[in-house]
Design a protein around this motif. Sequence first.
Motif, PDB file in Angstrom:
ATOM      1  N   ASP A 166      30.489  48.087  18.095  1.00  0.00           N
ATOM      2  CA  ASP A 166      30.105  49.350  18.735  1.00  0.00           C
ATOM      3  C   ASP A 166      29.587  50.306  17.668  1.00  0.00           C
ATOM      4  O   ASP A 166      30.102  50.344  16.547  1.00  0.00           O
ATOM      5  CB  ASP A 166      31.294  49.998  19.450  1.00  0.00           C
ATOM      6  N   THR A 185      28.658  54.371  17.056  1.00  0.00           N
ATOM      7  CA  THR A 185      28.786  55.732  17.585  1.00  0.00           C
ATOM      8  C   THR A 185      28.091  56.717  16.658  1.00  0.00           C
ATOM      9  O   THR A 185      28.174  56.595  15.435  1.00  0.00           O
ATOM     10  CB  THR A 185      30.271  56.122  17.718  1.00  0.00           C
ATOM     11  N   LYS A 239      28.480  63.053  21.689  1.00  0.00           N
ATOM     12  CA  LYS A 239      28.862  61.776  21.060  1.00  0.00           C
ATOM     13  C   LYS A 239      28.256  60.645  21.873  1.00  0.00           C
ATOM     14  O   LYS A 239      28.497  60.543  23.067  1.00  0.00           O
ATOM     15  CB  LYS A 239      30.380  61.640  21.003  1.00  0.00           C
ATOM     16  N   THR A 286      27.600  56.443  22.174  1.00  0.00           N
ATOM     17  CA  THR A 286      28.129  55.163  21.723  1.00  0.00           C
ATOM     18  C   THR A 286      27.330  54.015  22.331  1.00  0.00           C
ATOM     19  O   THR A 286      27.174  53.933  23.563  1.00  0.00           O
ATOM     20  CB  THR A 286      29.611  55.005  22.116  1.00  0.00           C
ATOM     21  N   GLN A 345      30.655  52.926  12.713  1.00  0.00           N
ATOM     22  CA  GLN A 345      30.494  51.577  13.247  1.00  0.00           C
ATOM     23  C   GLN A 345      31.852  50.894  13.275  1.00  0.00           C
ATOM     24  O   GLN A 345      32.588  50.901  12.281  1.00  0.00           O
ATOM     25  CB  GLN A 345      29.525  50.750  12.387  1.00  0.00           C
TER      26      GLN A 345
END
Length: 412
Positions: free
Chosen positions: A308, A310, A267, A269, A299
């Motif tokens: 952010d 991801t 993952k 980010t 998002q």
Amino acid sequence: MPVLVMKFGGTSVANIDRIRRVAKRVGVEVAKGYDVIVIVSAMSGKTNELVGWVRDISPLYDAREYDAVVSSGENVTAGLMALTLQEMDIPARSWQGWQVPLRTNSSHSAARIDEIPPDNITAKFGEGMRVAVVAGFQGISPEGRITTLGRGGSDTTAVAFAAAFGAERCDIYTDVDGVYTTDPRISAKARKLDRIAFEEMLELASLGAKVLQTRSVELAMRYNVKLRVLSSFEEPSDEAGTLVCSEEEIMESNVVNGIAYSRDEAKMTLISVADRPGIAAAIFGPLSEAGVNVDMIVQNISEDGRTDMTFSCPTEQVARAEKALTAAREVGEVNFRDLVADTEVAKVSAVGIGMRSQSGVAARMFKTLSDEGVNIKVIATSEIKISVLIDRKYMELAVQALHDAFELDKSA
């Protein structure tokens, strides 16, 4: 005569004894009146050995020579299989990709099939040949160079031949006896499916199930090729294995038909990205150019013009993703405060065509994981799939719990 395509993986042809066993199975189909096209992989472990030799000699290898070397494993198997069949008085001959010809594009080590003209093999069938043993995984480019189709390419070869020759069926022989509701190594309650729809199999293959290569299922669905997955180590029967077919050929199906998982997920980010039109293209364009396979994307809500972003990708591609995004920031294409990678996650997915008409699947999935104390990091859905990203240490627990929650040990 009707045509049958039979594909045998590396474990099925791992040594001479197994090749003889496979040849006897081919002989049974010939006796039934089929003209048979046999697609073979390299003997188990041989491709890895050839790849290792190439990398030892040339870490930055010429992809054309790489294909010339790694395709040789299938050539050996094809020749040995044809010889074995001839010893059984079955008219057979081997075919390399260029002899068919199986025409591809020029993308060495990841070629796509353009065309398989059936004329050469059909003419030999007309002259009395009963079995064409074709080296899988390989073809020929417009420039006349040997190409390979990428890992699992022999499955794709088999389905493409079945489509090109209008085969009655394409049987994929492997070391498992069919498609299961989940990995039997994780859940003892896993059940073999008699039939599964193309769309479900495609989702399961893309989400981590190793039974069939994704491209082969795509081809089968596009050309409506009936696929049967079965074990080369069990006695053949008409009911053996799992039939992959169109949804219309399945009378009844569970709402969820399978739980898939992918262990090696990461993952990533991007923290505090400028929230503006085109930002997604600025992020995922460089990732695409770098060959990063992005899957789940989330998002966050924008605050003060920042957000952010991801996404998930295979763990082996994290360094490539970091390099691409850092380069994009340096040239001003994208602005972010930090890039955080979590390489200790796994993806678990529930798949089923019944989701189209049944509500409550997501709620049951999330409630099951909550009851087991499993926190969900990212969620992605499609019409017949729900995927979650979770801590890798909980992956087996999640698979077992979801398999029980959807009662996949019971047939529809």
